[in-house]
Design a protein around this motif. Structure first.
Motif, PDB file in Angstrom:
ATOM      1  N   ARG A 175       0.853  -1.170   0.000  1.00 55.49           N
ATOM      2  CA  ARG A 175       0.000   0.000   0.000  1.00 55.49           C
ATOM      3  C   ARG A 175       0.903   1.240   0.000  1.00 55.49           C
ATOM      4  O   ARG A 175       1.989   1.216   0.569  1.00 55.49           O
ATOM      5  N   THR A 176       0.454   2.293  -0.629  1.00 56.46           N
ATOM      6  CA  THR A 176       1.340   3.440  -0.846  1.00 56.46           C
ATOM      7  C   THR A 176       1.411   4.399   0.330  1.00 56.46           C
ATOM      8  O   THR A 176       2.289   5.246   0.383  1.00 56.46           O
ATOM      9  N   ALA A 177       0.504   4.277   1.274  1.00 57.03           N
ATOM     10  CA  ALA A 177       0.502   5.197   2.409  1.00 57.03           C
ATOM     11  C   ALA A 177       0.028   4.480   3.656  1.00 57.03           C
ATOM     12  O   ALA A 177      -0.623   3.434   3.588  1.00 57.03           O
ATOM     13  N   LYS A 178       0.353   5.053   4.815  1.00 57.39           N
ATOM     14  CA  LYS A 178      -0.096   4.500   6.083  1.00 57.39           C
ATOM     15  C   LYS A 178      -1.551   4.891   6.299  1.00 57.39           C
ATOM     16  O   LYS A 178      -1.847   6.029   6.659  1.00 57.39           O
ATOM     17  N   GLY A 179      -2.452   3.938   6.077  1.00 53.54           N
ATOM     18  CA  GLY A 179      -3.875   4.245   6.127  1.00 53.54           C
ATOM     19  C   GLY A 179      -4.587   3.780   7.377  1.00 53.54           C
ATOM     20  O   GLY A 179      -5.801   3.920   7.488  1.00 53.54           O
ATOM     21  N   GLY A 180      -3.844   3.198   8.317  1.00 51.79           N
ATOM     22  CA  GLY A 180      -4.471   2.716   9.545  1.00 51.79           C
ATOM     23  C   GLY A 180      -4.647   1.216   9.547  1.00 51.79           C
ATOM     24  O   GLY A 180      -4.715   0.567   8.491  1.00 51.79           O
ATOM     25  N   LEU A 181      -4.747   0.670  10.736  1.00 53.89           N
ATOM     26  CA  LEU A 181      -4.835  -0.779  10.916  1.00 53.89           C
ATOM     27  C   LEU A 181      -6.048  -1.374  10.206  1.00 53.89           C
ATOM     28  O   LEU A 181      -5.944  -2.370   9.479  1.00 53.89           O
ATOM     29  N   GLY A 182      -7.205  -0.759  10.402  1.00 58.83           N
ATOM     30  CA  GLY A 182      -8.424  -1.284   9.805  1.00 58.83           C
ATOM     31  C   GLY A 182      -8.384  -1.276   8.294  1.00 58.83           C
ATOM     32  O   GLY A 182      -8.808  -2.227   7.636  1.00 58.83           O
ATOM     33  N   ALA A 183      -7.856  -0.199   7.723  1.00 61.91           N
ATOM     34  CA  ALA A 183      -7.770  -0.104   6.272  1.00 61.91           C
ATOM     35  C   ALA A 183      -6.871  -1.193   5.700  1.00 61.91           C
ATOM     36  O   ALA A 183      -7.174  -1.788   4.652  1.00 61.91           O
ATOM     37  N   ALA A 184      -5.769  -1.473   6.381  1.00 63.67           N
ATOM     38  CA  ALA A 184      -4.864  -2.532   5.930  1.00 63.67           C
ATOM     39  C   ALA A 184      -5.551  -3.896   5.998  1.00 63.67           C
ATOM     40  O   ALA A 184      -5.449  -4.704   5.064  1.00 63.67           O
ATOM     41  N   TYR A 185      -6.267  -4.140   7.093  1.00 64.88           N
ATOM     42  CA  TYR A 185      -6.969  -5.423   7.211  1.00 64.88           C
ATOM     43  C   TYR A 185      -8.075  -5.554   6.169  1.00 64.88           C
ATOM     44  O   TYR A 185      -8.249  -6.621   5.559  1.00 64.88           O
ATOM     45  N   LEU A 186      -8.826  -4.499   5.939  1.00 66.57           N
ATOM     46  CA  LEU A 186      -9.900  -4.568   4.945  1.00 66.57           C
ATOM     47  C   LEU A 186      -9.351  -4.881   3.555  1.00 66.57           C
ATOM     48  O   LEU A 186      -9.949  -5.654   2.805  1.00 66.57           O
ATOM     49  N   HIS A 187      -8.217  -4.285   3.220  1.00 65.34           N
ATOM     50  CA  HIS A 187      -7.572  -4.572   1.939  1.00 65.34           C
ATOM     51  C   HIS A 187      -7.159  -6.042   1.884  1.00 65.34           C
ATOM     52  O   HIS A 187      -7.414  -6.749   0.906  1.00 65.34           O
ATOM     53  N   GLY A 188      -6.527  -6.509   2.955  1.00 63.07           N
ATOM     54  CA  GLY A 188      -6.118  -7.909   3.014  1.00 63.07           C
ATOM     55  C   GLY A 188      -7.292  -8.868   2.948  1.00 63.07           C
ATOM     56  O   GLY A 188      -7.237  -9.899   2.258  1.00 63.07           O
ATOM     57  N   PHE A 189      -8.369  -8.547   3.666  1.00 64.22           N
ATOM     58  CA  PHE A 189      -9.562  -9.399   3.635  1.00 64.22           C
ATOM     59  C   PHE A 189     -10.137  -9.494   2.216  1.00 64.22           C
ATOM     60  O   PHE A 189     -10.527 -10.579   1.763  1.00 64.22           O
ATOM     61  N   ALA A 190     -10.210  -8.350   1.532  1.00 65.47           N
ATOM     62  CA  ALA A 190     -10.780  -8.334   0.184  1.00 65.47           C
ATOM     63  C   ALA A 190      -9.980  -9.229  -0.751  1.00 65.47           C
ATOM     64  O   ALA A 190     -10.555  -9.998  -1.549  1.00 65.47           O
ATOM     65  N   VAL A 191      -8.664  -9.144  -0.658  1.00 64.70           N
ATOM     66  CA  VAL A 191      -7.812  -9.981  -1.513  1.00 64.70           C
ATOM     67  C   VAL A 191      -7.963 -11.452  -1.138  1.00 64.70           C
ATOM     68  O   VAL A 191      -8.078 -12.325  -2.010  1.00 64.70           O
ATOM     69  N   ALA A 192      -7.981 -11.752   0.157  1.00 71.50           N
ATOM     70  CA  ALA A 192      -8.114 -13.141   0.605  1.00 71.50           C
ATOM     71  C   ALA A 192      -9.447 -13.745   0.163  1.00 71.50           C
ATOM     72  O   ALA A 192      -9.513 -14.910  -0.256  1.00 71.50           O
ATOM     73  N   LEU A 193     -10.518 -12.976   0.264  1.00 74.40           N
ATOM     74  CA  LEU A 193     -11.824 -13.455  -0.199  1.00 74.40           C
ATOM     75  C   LEU A 193     -11.802 -13.707  -1.700  1.00 74.40           C
ATOM     76  O   LEU A 193     -12.327 -14.724  -2.183  1.00 74.40           O
ATOM     77  N   ALA A 194     -11.197 -12.802  -2.441  1.00 76.34           N
ATOM     78  CA  ALA A 194     -11.117 -12.960  -3.896  1.00 76.34           C
ATOM     79  C   ALA A 194     -10.293 -14.181  -4.278  1.00 76.34           C
ATOM     80  O   ALA A 194     -10.555 -14.819  -5.313  1.00 76.34           O
ATOM     81  N   GLU A 195      -9.322 -14.535  -3.423  1.00 77.08           N
ATOM     82  CA  GLU A 195      -8.475 -15.698  -3.694  1.00 77.08           C
ATOM     83  C   GLU A 195      -9.121 -17.006  -3.242  1.00 77.08           C
ATOM     84  O   GLU A 195      -8.546 -18.077  -3.437  1.00 77.08           O
ATOM     85  N   GLY A 196     -10.291 -16.919  -2.610  1.00 78.00           N
ATOM     86  CA  GLY A 196     -11.034 -18.127  -2.259  1.00 78.00           C
ATOM     87  C   GLY A 196     -10.684 -18.767  -0.935  1.00 78.00           C
ATOM     88  O   GLY A 196     -11.012 -19.939  -0.705  1.00 78.00           O
ATOM     89  N   TYR A 197     -10.062 -18.022  -0.038  1.00 76.77           N
ATOM     90  CA  TYR A 197      -9.739 -18.603   1.278  1.00 76.77           C
ATOM     91  C   TYR A 197     -11.011 -18.821   2.091  1.00 76.77           C
ATOM     92  O   TYR A 197     -11.957 -18.037   2.014  1.00 76.77           O
ATOM     93  N   ASP A 198     -10.997 -19.892   2.883  1.00 79.81           N
ATOM     94  CA  ASP A 198     -12.152 -20.248   3.717  1.00 79.81           C
ATOM     95  C   ASP A 198     -12.053 -19.675   5.123  1.00 79.81           C
ATOM     96  O   ASP A 198     -13.072 -19.466   5.792  1.00 79.81           O
TER      97      ASP A 198
END
Length: 250
Positions: free
Chosen positions: A68-91
């Motif tokens: 990520r290009t900037a420090k956006g906060g803990l929640g923002a980082a997790y939300l980004h990670g969650f979105a990618v993980a869901l898109a990748e099909g993790y259970d």
């Protein structure tokens, strides 16, 4: 433990200036739970954390990095990670700090508990939980803050601010991540409350939380105070909305 019956599992680790810890914590995760993948979400760390993450990913196909290009906060980082993980099909999608305070060797406790839950929280404040190397003032602040959260929001979770967690995929899908706006430390409380409001099961398992020994903590008295202020505003708004809905139904 064998995670085959839970499906594909990934642990999301947000980082900002964790060059001293990242390789150490990722190696511990991979050794403790060889079937679990790791997704590092780096918020543009100036200390080289992102480069270290890239090196880890290059040498291990079960490690992946989001930059990520900037420090956006803990929640923002997790939300980004969650979105990618869901898109990748993790259970199963987990949260873990990069500083070693959440011990990867205890991840199996959370995985076991997830068989009968939709969200599992590694808790410092249930019987059997503990903290190591915390001053009394910080422990009192955390315990008091969590008591305040329980009273304000009417939930039973003892450690709603904890960041060692496992979500089922179905849980994240049901609570509608697109509507989550909290980005700081309030994020953890927000996610726990949303899970409960959706009628899902939250379980807490005791963990030993170890204060970091390398690098600088992102938590301070000012951060904690600001988090409580935000929880107060959010909780008052939640209660007001519930009252309005009750009046409309009446």
């Amino acid at each position: 433990m064998n995670t085959d019956d839970l499906g594909r599992v990934v642990v999301v680790i947000p980082t900002y200036n964790e060059a001293a810890n990242l390789a150490w914590i990722v190696e511990r995760v991979r050794r403790a739970q060889p079937t679990v993948d790791v997704l590092v979400v780096d918020d543009g760390s100036p200390d080289g954390t992102g480069q270290i993450a890239d090196e880890l990913a290059a040498s291990d196909p079960q490690v992946r990095v989001l930059h990520r290009t900037a420090k956006g906060g803990l929640g923002a980082a997790y939300l980004h990670g969650f979105a990618v993980a869901l898109a990748e099909g993790y259970d199963v999608i987990g949260e873990m700090d990069a500083d070693g305070s959440h011990q990867p060797e205890q991840l199996g406790l959370l995985l076991d508990a997830l068989h009968t839950a939709d969200l599992v929280i590694g808790s410092r404040w249930v019987p059997g939980g503990s903290v190591v190397n915390w001053p009394r003032r910080r422990e009192a602040l955390s315990r008091g803050g969590n008591l305040y959260v329980r009273m304000l929001l009417g939930i039973q979770v003892k450690d709603a601010t904890a960041g060692y967690r496992l979500f089922r995929r179905t849980t994240l899908e049901k609570i509608d991540l697109a509507t989550v706006q909290s980005t700081g430390y309030v994020f953890q409380t927000d996610m726990a409350v949303r899970t409960l409001r959706a009628g899902l099961t939250v379980r807490e398992v005791p963990i030993e939380f170890v204060e970091r020994v390398r690098g600088d903590s992102k938590m301070s008295g000012a951060v904690a105070t600001e988090s409580l202020k935000r929880i107060t505003a959010w909780g008052v708004r939640e209660r007001t909305e519930r009252l309005r809905r009750a009046v409309r139904r009446g």
